[in-house]
Design a protein around this motif. Structure first.
Motif, mmCIF file in Angstrom:
data_model
loop_
_atom_site.group_PDB
_atom_site.id
_atom_site.type_symbol
_atom_site.label_atom_id
_atom_site.label_comp_id
_atom_site.label_asym_id
_atom_site.label_seq_id
_atom_site.Cartn_x
_atom_site.Cartn_y
_atom_site.Cartn_z
ATOM 1 N N THR A 79 -1.344 -4.764 -2.813
ATOM 2 C CA THR A 79 -2.211 -4.917 -3.973
ATOM 3 C C THR A 79 -2.345 -6.392 -4.289
ATOM 4 O O THR A 79 -1.393 -7.155 -4.115
ATOM 5 C CB THR A 79 -1.677 -4.137 -5.195
ATOM 6 N N THR A 80 -3.510 -6.816 -4.698
ATOM 7 C CA THR A 80 -3.774 -8.221 -4.989
ATOM 8 C C THR A 80 -3.406 -8.548 -6.428
ATOM 9 O O THR A 80 -3.856 -7.887 -7.355
ATOM 10 C CB THR A 80 -5.258 -8.550 -4.743
ATOM 11 N N LEU A 81 -2.576 -9.566 -6.588
ATOM 12 C CA LEU A 81 -2.220 -10.117 -7.887
ATOM 13 C C LEU A 81 -2.182 -11.627 -7.712
ATOM 14 O O LEU A 81 -1.638 -12.122 -6.725
ATOM 15 C CB LEU A 81 -0.861 -9.604 -8.368
ATOM 16 N N ALA A 82 -2.746 -12.373 -8.639
ATOM 17 C CA ALA A 82 -2.956 -13.810 -8.458
ATOM 18 C C ALA A 82 -1.675 -14.614 -8.272
ATOM 19 O O ALA A 82 -1.655 -15.552 -7.495
ATOM 20 C CB ALA A 82 -3.756 -14.373 -9.626
ATOM 21 N N GLY A 83 -0.615 -14.284 -8.962
ATOM 22 C CA GLY A 83 0.590 -15.097 -8.889
ATOM 23 C C GLY A 83 1.853 -14.273 -8.977
ATOM 24 O O GLY A 83 2.777 -14.617 -9.707
ATOM 25 N N ALA A 84 1.893 -13.173 -8.234
ATOM 26 C CA ALA A 84 3.079 -12.311 -8.250
ATOM 27 C C ALA A 84 4.297 -13.136 -7.859
ATOM 28 O O ALA A 84 4.294 -13.804 -6.836
ATOM 29 C CB ALA A 84 2.895 -11.141 -7.292
ATOM 30 N N GLU A 85 5.312 -13.103 -8.695
ATOM 31 C CA GLU A 85 6.466 -13.951 -8.453
ATOM 32 C C GLU A 85 7.777 -13.185 -8.356
ATOM 33 O O GLU A 85 8.485 -13.297 -7.383
ATOM 34 C CB GLU A 85 6.564 -15.003 -9.557
ATOM 35 N N ASN A 86 8.131 -12.438 -9.364
ATOM 36 C CA ASN A 86 9.403 -11.724 -9.364
ATOM 37 C C ASN A 86 9.185 -10.240 -9.576
ATOM 38 O O ASN A 86 8.224 -9.823 -10.203
ATOM 39 C CB ASN A 86 10.336 -12.283 -10.440
ATOM 40 N N LEU A 87 10.126 -9.465 -9.036
ATOM 41 C CA LEU A 87 10.055 -8.015 -9.096
ATOM 42 C C LEU A 87 11.374 -7.461 -9.597
ATOM 43 O O LEU A 87 12.428 -8.049 -9.365
ATOM 44 C CB LEU A 87 9.801 -7.431 -7.701
#
Length: 176
Positions: free
Chosen positions: A61-69
């Motif tokens: 899935t596209t997310l602009a600035g996915a960083e932490n999960l």
């Protein structure tokens, strides 16, 4: 259940040697939900769901600035520091919903709906046993809390000033 940041490797059971998970991944965060490995790819602007048994990326899935999960047993929670938002992904269905942040960087919205509030480069989050979400709202120098029942956001800790002061006082008066 958060595993961490940095180079992403998977031990192949047959060879017991590290191997890059997939070409083109630039992992910033990784979490395991008991079946799949989820990777936040900071430069690819997406989150990938990887099936380690099939050795394949099964969804992206596209997310602009996915960083932490992080994983709470049902959902994958994603910080997006480019869109200044927190997302919840149902691990079973893949449905994504915005939990906090209106996409505009800044500080506003305490006491109101978290989806109408401004965040400024959220870097991480945690979910407690009641479903409340705690957000490291980094450039606002605050920890923000989203109430699981009302969906409202408040400042949990930090007064908006960078620093180290306030031990022994109210959490909302401390510098972070």
């Amino acid at each position: 259940h958060t595993i961490g940041k940095g180079p992403c490797f998977l031990l192949q059971p047959a060879q017991f040697r590290p191997r890059d998970l997939a070409a083109g991944l630039t992992p910033a965060g990784i979490v395991y939900d008991g079946r799949y490995i989820w990777v936040a790819n900071i430069f690819s602007n997406n989150v990938s769901k990887i099936d380690p048994l099939a050795d394949a990326v099964v969804a992206t899935t596209t997310l602009a600035g996915a960083e932490n999960l992080t994983f709470d047993g049902t959902n994958i929670w994603v910080t997006d520091d480019a869109l200044n938002a927190i997302y919840k992904v149902n691990a079973s269905t893949g449905n994504i919903s915005t939990i906090a942040g209106n996409g505009s960087a800044g500080f506003a919205g305490d006491g109101g709906l978290a989806t109408s509030a401004q965040l400024y480069q959220p870097q991480d989050m945690a979910v407690d046993g009641s479903g409340n979400v705690f957000i490291a709202d980094s450039y606002n120098h605050r920890i923000r809390r989203v109430d699981a029942v009302s969906g409202n956001i408040t400042t949990f800790a930090g007064n908006g000033t960078a620093g180290f002061a306030g031990d022994g006082g109210l959490a909302t008066s401390a510098q972070l």
